[in-house]
Design an enzyme around this catalytic site. Structure first.
Site, mmCIF file in Angstrom:
data_model
loop_
_atom_site.group_PDB
_atom_site.id
_atom_site.type_symbol
_atom_site.label_atom_id
_atom_site.label_comp_id
_atom_site.label_asym_id
_atom_site.label_seq_id
_atom_site.Cartn_x
_atom_site.Cartn_y
_atom_site.Cartn_z
ATOM 1 N N ARG A 40 13.095 33.592 55.380
ATOM 2 C CA ARG A 40 14.082 33.502 54.296
ATOM 3 C C ARG A 40 14.153 34.860 53.598
ATOM 4 O O ARG A 40 13.186 35.276 52.969
ATOM 5 C CB ARG A 40 13.646 32.405 53.325
ATOM 6 C CG ARG A 40 14.493 32.289 52.095
ATOM 7 C CD ARG A 40 14.058 31.117 51.194
ATOM 8 N NE ARG A 40 14.894 31.089 50.017
ATOM 9 C CZ ARG A 40 14.453 31.305 48.774
ATOM 10 N NH1 ARG A 40 13.171 31.493 48.531
ATOM 11 N NH2 ARG A 40 15.291 31.299 47.766
ATOM 12 N N GLU A 64 16.787 30.031 42.240
ATOM 13 C CA GLU A 64 16.245 29.759 40.906
ATOM 14 C C GLU A 64 17.195 30.154 39.776
ATOM 15 O O GLU A 64 16.887 31.051 38.973
ATOM 16 C CB GLU A 64 14.898 30.475 40.723
ATOM 17 C CG GLU A 64 13.858 30.064 41.746
ATOM 18 C CD GLU A 64 12.489 30.710 41.500
ATOM 19 O OE1 GLU A 64 12.343 31.475 40.535
ATOM 20 O OE2 GLU A 64 11.563 30.446 42.285
ATOM 21 N N ASN A 70 11.516 25.494 44.954
ATOM 22 C CA ASN A 70 10.433 26.456 44.768
ATOM 23 C C ASN A 70 9.447 25.854 43.780
ATOM 24 O O ASN A 70 9.845 25.409 42.698
ATOM 25 C CB ASN A 70 10.957 27.778 44.193
ATOM 26 C CG ASN A 70 11.822 28.528 45.191
ATOM 27 O OD1 ASN A 70 11.988 28.099 46.331
ATOM 28 N ND2 ASN A 70 12.373 29.645 44.764
ATOM 29 N N GLU A 86 9.901 28.042 48.532
ATOM 30 C CA GLU A 86 8.833 28.941 48.063
ATOM 31 C C GLU A 86 7.665 28.103 47.579
ATOM 32 O O GLU A 86 7.853 27.129 46.848
ATOM 33 C CB GLU A 86 9.270 29.794 46.861
ATOM 34 C CG GLU A 86 10.126 30.961 47.166
ATOM 35 C CD GLU A 86 10.447 31.782 45.911
ATOM 36 O OE1 GLU A 86 9.631 31.801 44.960
ATOM 37 O OE2 GLU A 86 11.521 32.376 45.893
ATOM 38 N N HIS A 144 19.332 36.602 44.699
ATOM 39 C CA HIS A 144 17.967 36.446 44.191
ATOM 40 C C HIS A 144 17.801 37.450 43.038
ATOM 41 O O HIS A 144 17.031 38.389 43.109
ATOM 42 C CB HIS A 144 16.946 36.676 45.312
ATOM 43 C CG HIS A 144 15.563 36.177 45.016
ATOM 44 N ND1 HIS A 144 14.892 35.284 45.829
ATOM 45 C CD2 HIS A 144 14.705 36.455 44.012
ATOM 46 C CE1 HIS A 144 13.689 35.042 45.342
ATOM 47 N NE2 HIS A 144 13.538 35.751 44.237
ATOM 48 N N TYR A 159 5.370 26.002 41.998
ATOM 49 C CA TYR A 159 4.090 26.688 41.804
ATOM 50 C C TYR A 159 3.115 25.912 40.926
ATOM 51 O O TYR A 159 1.923 25.855 41.218
ATOM 52 C CB TYR A 159 4.323 28.082 41.189
ATOM 53 C CG TYR A 159 5.053 28.997 42.149
ATOM 54 C CD1 TYR A 159 4.354 29.770 43.058
ATOM 55 C CD2 TYR A 159 6.448 29.039 42.186
ATOM 56 C CE1 TYR A 159 5.015 30.589 43.977
ATOM 57 C CE2 TYR A 159 7.116 29.853 43.091
ATOM 58 C CZ TYR A 159 6.389 30.622 43.989
ATOM 59 O OH TYR A 159 7.044 31.416 44.894
HETATM 60 O O1 IFM Z 1 8.248 36.362 42.999
HETATM 61 C C1 IFM Z 1 8.901 35.210 42.548
HETATM 62 C C2 IFM Z 1 10.171 34.970 43.311
HETATM 63 O O2 IFM Z 1 11.013 36.063 43.254
HETATM 64 C C3 IFM Z 1 10.895 33.784 42.750
HETATM 65 N N1 IFM Z 1 10.028 32.633 42.653
HETATM 66 C C4 IFM Z 1 8.739 32.819 42.051
HETATM 67 C C5 IFM Z 1 8.023 33.991 42.692
HETATM 68 C C6 IFM Z 1 6.640 34.185 42.041
HETATM 69 O O3 IFM Z 1 6.768 34.406 40.674
#
Ligand code: IFM
Length: 461
Positions: A90, A179, A307, A373, A134, A309
């Site tokens: 990607r 995002e 995405n 992500e 992005h 985290y």
């Molecule tokens: O590095 C970023 C990415 O550009 C977008 N999503 C989160 C990642 C980590 O912060």
């Protein structure tokens, strides 16, 4: 509470798992974070060029001028991807390489770069997944109003079509935005990202025009023949700190509205939630949302990119000032991370990913999803067991979601290689490939070798 960077390895022995046939294994990057070559071959300035050169905005004054020099080293990088066995990669396209001023003349040398990259990938049997935006908006468009202006959405759709016409014969999956929460709220709310504006009205207008830009681009891509169209969100998996406390529940609902439902509902249902509209109306007239817009935004998508985290826990705390990246969140307190965290000080809780995926599956049935992500920042060199533990845990969470009936199609690890982590510059390393920024040497970390095995096995031991 003091959070510590730690591994999640002190866990009971885990059973082996296998993913469904055809599950897509990939890795992701983004243009400004890796390409460098900021002034080459006709590329125009983007908001991140301007922002990173503004003193005090990015850690230690780092910029993306050189980054990982991927613009020149893409063939070496694609060879690494092949060595890892990636099925898919990607990448994002830099708008200001293609149209240096956002609109107007097309810079064919910019298109040529993505042409070469795409062919290199296909030559190694790696399927390219393109993200059109992005975060690196051409500076000229920002000067003309940026995402708070409707014209930016229109310009985005034109640019999308230009890229499609060059790469559409070889690229199947087209992701419009990455995002939009970050573009709108970090870019125009808290201002910790480019263009660094702090204005809630601009942030809400940006949300709408990002959504509109997605819808217009989706329509243009589809009309030009795109087979698969998607958008990637970074939902906030938010829970009330005390699930039984009604004030905490209301706090979580407010954050869910401003961060999640403001995107999910227009995209997947064709309307804004009533409570979210009421919330925005505290700040501004809603006349920028025009008749017919939501029908455009609600263009069918083939897959929703997620995405993910870290989770969030909130409680009601009357009198507390709001967070600028959640406009209108006065009286809401975000709990500091508890337990293990990554180098970003992000709490590690894989089960929260299962909750997120099953919630979308429940509330927006029939939505195919892809993890576009997931990954973790850890300092240091190539010995990165904590990153392996992080990804292992989140893959198991994906598997749990699959078992619960979620239509999850694949997983893209963030990130292929260490890169420019926005306001954190090069201080945070998310890569499974280590980059020495002095020599540009790439070395596989332990996590890269481990991921290669996961892909080979289509699962975990
Ligand atoms: O590095 C970023 C990415 O550009 C977008 N999503 C989160 C990642 C980590 O912060």
């Amino acid at each position: 509470m003091t959070a510590t960077v730690t591994s999640t390895s002190a866990q009971p022995a885990r059973a082996g798992i296998t993913f469904p046939d055809g599950f897509v294994w990939g890795a992701a990057t983004a243009s400004y974070q890796i390409e460098g070559a900021a002034r080459e071959d006709g590329r125009g300035p983007s908001i991140w060029d301007t922002f990173s050169r503004t003193p005090g905005k990015v850690f230690a004054g780092h910029t993306g001028d050189v980054a990982c020099d991927h613009y020149h080293r893409y063939a070496e990088d694609v060879a690494l991807m092949a060595e890892l066995g990636l099925a898919s990669y990607r990448y994002s396209v830099s708008w200001s390489r293609i149209r240096p001023d956002g609109t107007g003349p097309v810079n064919t040398r910019g298109l040529d770069f993505y042409d070469r990259l795409t062919d290199e990938l296909l030559g190694k049997g790696i399927d390219p997944v393109v993200t059109l935006y992005h975060w690196d908006l051409p500076q000229t468009l920002e000067d003309q109003g940026g995402w708070p202006a409707r014209s930016t959405a229109e310009a985005f759709a034109e640019y999308a079509e230009v890229v499609y016409r060059r790469l559409g014969d070889r690229v199947a999956t087209w992701t419009t935005l990455n995002e939009p929460w970050c573009s709108a709220y970090l870019g125009y709310g808290s201002g910790i990202h480019a263009p660094g504006v702090q204005n809630p009205v601009s942030a809400f207008r940006a949300v709408h025009h990002l959504l509109l830009g997605h819808g217009l681009a989706a329509r243009a891509l589809r009309a030009a023949g795109a087979k698969s169209v998607s958008i990637t969100l970074n939902p906030c998996e938010v829970s009330p700190l005390d699930p039984a406390n009604t004030a905490d529940q209301a706090a979580a609902r407010l954050i869910d509205g401003v961060a999640n439902r403001i995107f999910y509902d227009p995209l997947l249902l064709g309307r804004y939630p009533a409570d979210v509209l009421e919330h925005i109306a505290r700040f501004t007239d809603l006349d920028y949302i025009r008749d017919g817009d939501l029908e455009v935004v609600n263009a069918p998508i083939d897959v929703l990119g997620i995405n993910f985290y870290t989770p969030a826990y909130v409680s009601a705390q009357p009198g507390r000032p709001g967070a600028l990246d959640y406009p209108g969140s006065e009286g809401v307190a975000f709990r500091p991370p508890v337990g293990p965290v990554t180098d970003m000080n992000w709490q590690i809780e894989p089960a929260s990913l299962t909750r997120l995926l099953t919630r979308i599956h429940r509330d927006y049935p029939g939505t195919p999803m892809m993890i576009t992500e997931n990954g973790a920042a850890y300092p240091g060199g190539t010995a990165d067991q904590p990153r392996i533990d992080y990804v292992d845990g989140h893959l198991r969470a994906c598997h749990d979601a699959l078992a619960a009936g979620v239509d999850l199609r694949g997983y893209f690890l963030w990130s292929l290689m260490d890169n420019f982590e926005w306001a954190e510059g090069y201080a945070k390393r998310f890569g499974i490939v280590h980059v020495d920024y002095t020599t540009q040497q790439r070395v596989l970390k332990d996590s890269a070798k481990w991921y290669r095995e996961v892909i080979r096995r289509n699962g975990l031991e």
